[in-house]
Write an enzyme that holds these catalytic residues in place. Structure first.
Site, PDB file in Angstrom:
ATOM      1  N   ASP A  14       0.745  -1.157  -0.157  1.00  0.00           N
ATOM      2  CA  ASP A  14       0.137   0.041  -0.021  1.00  0.00           C
ATOM      3  C   ASP A  14       0.878   1.170   0.137  1.00  0.00           C
ATOM      4  O   ASP A  14       2.263   1.152   0.210  1.00  0.00           O
ATOM      5  CB  ASP A  14      -0.859   0.111   1.321  1.00  0.00           C
ATOM      6  CG  ASP A  14      -2.051   1.197   1.354  1.00  0.00           C
ATOM      7  OD1 ASP A  14      -2.466   1.471   0.116  1.00  0.00           O
ATOM      8  OD2 ASP A  14      -1.780   1.746   2.501  1.00  0.00           O
ATOM      9  N   SER A  15       0.466   2.504  -0.206  1.00  0.00           N
ATOM     10  CA  SER A  15       1.249   3.619  -0.056  1.00  0.00           C
ATOM     11  C   SER A  15       1.325   4.072   1.290  1.00  0.00           C
ATOM     12  O   SER A  15       2.315   4.598   1.645  1.00  0.00           O
ATOM     13  CB  SER A  15       0.287   4.704  -0.466  1.00  0.00           C
ATOM     14  OG  SER A  15      -0.833   4.838   0.152  1.00  0.00           O
ATOM     15  N   CYS A  77      -4.419  -1.576  -1.825  1.00  0.00           N
ATOM     16  CA  CYS A  77      -4.652   0.016  -2.124  1.00  0.00           C
ATOM     17  C   CYS A  77      -5.596   0.041  -3.276  1.00  0.00           C
ATOM     18  O   CYS A  77      -5.315  -0.442  -4.343  1.00  0.00           O
ATOM     19  CB  CYS A  77      -3.145   0.600  -2.378  1.00  0.00           C
ATOM     20  SG  CYS A  77      -3.379   2.294  -3.328  1.00  0.00           S
ATOM     21  N   GLU A 156      -2.795   8.600   8.563  1.00  0.00           N
ATOM     22  CA  GLU A 156      -1.610   8.441   8.750  1.00  0.00           C
ATOM     23  C   GLU A 156      -1.038   9.029  10.098  1.00  0.00           C
ATOM     24  O   GLU A 156      -0.190   8.772  10.656  1.00  0.00           O
ATOM     25  CB  GLU A 156      -0.619   9.063   7.506  1.00  0.00           C
ATOM     26  CG  GLU A 156      -1.023   8.300   6.221  1.00  0.00           C
ATOM     27  CD  GLU A 156      -0.184   6.956   6.178  1.00  0.00           C
ATOM     28  OE1 GLU A 156       1.019   7.146   6.710  1.00  0.00           O
ATOM     29  OE2 GLU A 156      -0.566   6.061   5.358  1.00  0.00           O
ATOM     30  N   CYS A 188     -10.833   2.881   0.215  1.00  0.00           N
ATOM     31  CA  CYS A 188      -9.686   3.313   0.353  1.00  0.00           C
ATOM     32  C   CYS A 188      -9.429   2.410   1.508  1.00  0.00           C
ATOM     33  O   CYS A 188      -9.764   2.607   2.651  1.00  0.00           O
ATOM     34  CB  CYS A 188      -9.511   4.680   0.437  1.00  0.00           C
ATOM     35  SG  CYS A 188      -7.831   5.299   0.921  1.00  0.00           S
ATOM     36  N   HIS A 190      -6.948   3.000   3.617  1.00  0.00           N
ATOM     37  CA  HIS A 190      -6.894   3.601   4.860  1.00  0.00           C
ATOM     38  C   HIS A 190      -8.113   4.016   5.925  1.00  0.00           C
ATOM     39  O   HIS A 190      -8.225   4.282   6.834  1.00  0.00           O
ATOM     40  CB  HIS A 190      -6.394   5.035   4.474  1.00  0.00           C
ATOM     41  CG  HIS A 190      -4.943   5.379   4.289  1.00  0.00           C
ATOM     42  ND1 HIS A 190      -4.366   4.568   3.259  1.00  0.00           N
ATOM     43  CD2 HIS A 190      -3.853   5.741   4.849  1.00  0.00           C
ATOM     44  CE1 HIS A 190      -2.913   4.851   3.224  1.00  0.00           C
ATOM     45  NE2 HIS A 190      -2.696   5.487   4.465  1.00  0.00           N
TER      46      HIS A 190
HETATM   47  N1  DGL Z   1      -4.998   3.299   0.748  1.00  0.00           N
HETATM   48  C1  DGL Z   1      -4.734   3.673  -0.532  1.00  0.00           C
HETATM   49  C2  DGL Z   1      -6.027   3.497  -1.223  1.00  0.00           C
HETATM   50  O1  DGL Z   1      -6.588   2.506  -0.892  1.00  0.00           O
HETATM   51  C3  DGL Z   1      -4.056   4.941  -0.930  1.00  0.00           C
HETATM   52  C4  DGL Z   1      -4.282   6.418  -0.073  1.00  0.00           C
HETATM   53  C5  DGL Z   1      -3.151   7.230  -0.851  1.00  0.00           C
HETATM   54  O2  DGL Z   1      -2.122   6.896  -0.764  1.00  0.00           O
HETATM   55  O3  DGL Z   1      -3.672   8.186  -1.403  1.00  0.00           O
HETATM   56  O4  DGL Z   1      -6.463   3.875  -2.143  1.00  0.00           O
END
Ligand code: DGL
Length: 272
Positions: A14-15, A77, A156, A188, A190
């Protein structure tokens, strides 16, 4: 792939911290599997970047993880799944699983009034990937989407239940609530970190879809179809690699996973 490949780890990227929502489900549903996780914390966020950039980041992440000898890759992600899944499937000779289709399938089976909301990063929403995936399964379902770019930095930062986060959530979510949705996809990885807050803002009549559980099921299915399940590995290992190590990642990760993270290493992806 041979029998010995059963003992190889699953690679997940993931990012940043978002992919841990998938890691947690994999640990719960597939406790015998070793995991190698890559959080590209030096280049987060992905969701505000162009598709070309996200594809190139995803390719370097996949290259790093395959160099660790993985048997399956999970793109944990949504942003990268929306734009890079096909090219990674094309490039790699191991199964590659994205997070988008499992989430879309769950939303379709959850909605009763056939009105579904999707929240995600600007890039995921712009790709309309969820809308297309849902309409492919059931064209009668109406899909309303909205981007929530500030949710990623809030997650984050660990501001998971803060009044400022609540105000932001309120502002972002009113447009989809107004459409009469009964199901909201957390598009997402996150966002499940902010799940309690989001549920509070949308109310209990809207079902939140967090694709992590479905993704873990899909991993299980894929491993079993390819005869790659690790059946006996009670001391399974988890290795975490970050492109930038921050204290907040370590504490949020330990809190969220409910266990200390011991094997955490910094890597310079441009040199790997
Ligand atoms: N967690 C990621 C997603 O599911 C990326 C969030 C990001 O880096 O902008 O899209």
């Amino acid at each position: 792939m041979t029998q010995n490949n059963k003992t190889l780890p699953i690679g997940i990227f993931d990012s940043g911290i978002g992919g841990l929502t998938v890691v947690k489900e994999v640990i719960r549903q597939l406790p015998n599997e070793d995991i190698v996780y890559l959080g590209d914390t030096a280049r987060v966020p992905y969701g505000t970047k162009s598709s070309k950039t996200v594809i190139s980041y995803s390719q370097s992440n996949a290259q790093f993880l395959t160099s660790k000898g993985i048997k399956l890759l999970v793109i944990a992600c949504n942003t990268a799944s929306a734009v890079a899944l096909q090219s990674l499937r094309w490039d790699l000779d191991i199964p590659v699983i994205g997070v988008l289709e499992p989430g879309a399938r769950e939303a379709v089976s959850s909605t009763r009034n056939k009105i579904v909301g999707v929240i995600g990063t600007p890039s995921t929403i712009k790709s309309e990937a969820y809308k297309k995936a849902i309409e492919n399964i059931d064209p009668d379902i109406k899909v309303y989407s909205t981007k929530c770019p500030l949710f990623v930095p809030l997650a984050e930062e660990g501001w998971l239940d803060d009044s400022i986060s609540e105000q932001i959530a309120n502002r972002y979510l009113q447009s989809v609530i107004r459409e009469g949705i009964d199901t909201l996809i957390l598009g997402c990885t996150h966002y499940p970190l902010l799940k309690n807050l989001i549920q509070k803002v949308v109310g209990n009549n809207i079902n939140l879809v967090d694709s992590a559980q479905q993704v873990a099921l899909e991993i299980e299915r894929t491993l079993s179809e390819s005869n790659l399940e690790n059946q006996s590995n009670p001391n399974s290992k988890k290795e975490f690699y970050l492109t930038d190590i921050s204290d907040s990642f370590i504490s949020i990760a330990a809190n969220f996973l409910g266990e200390e993270i011991n094997h955490i290493q910094h890597i310079d992806i441009s040199k790997s």
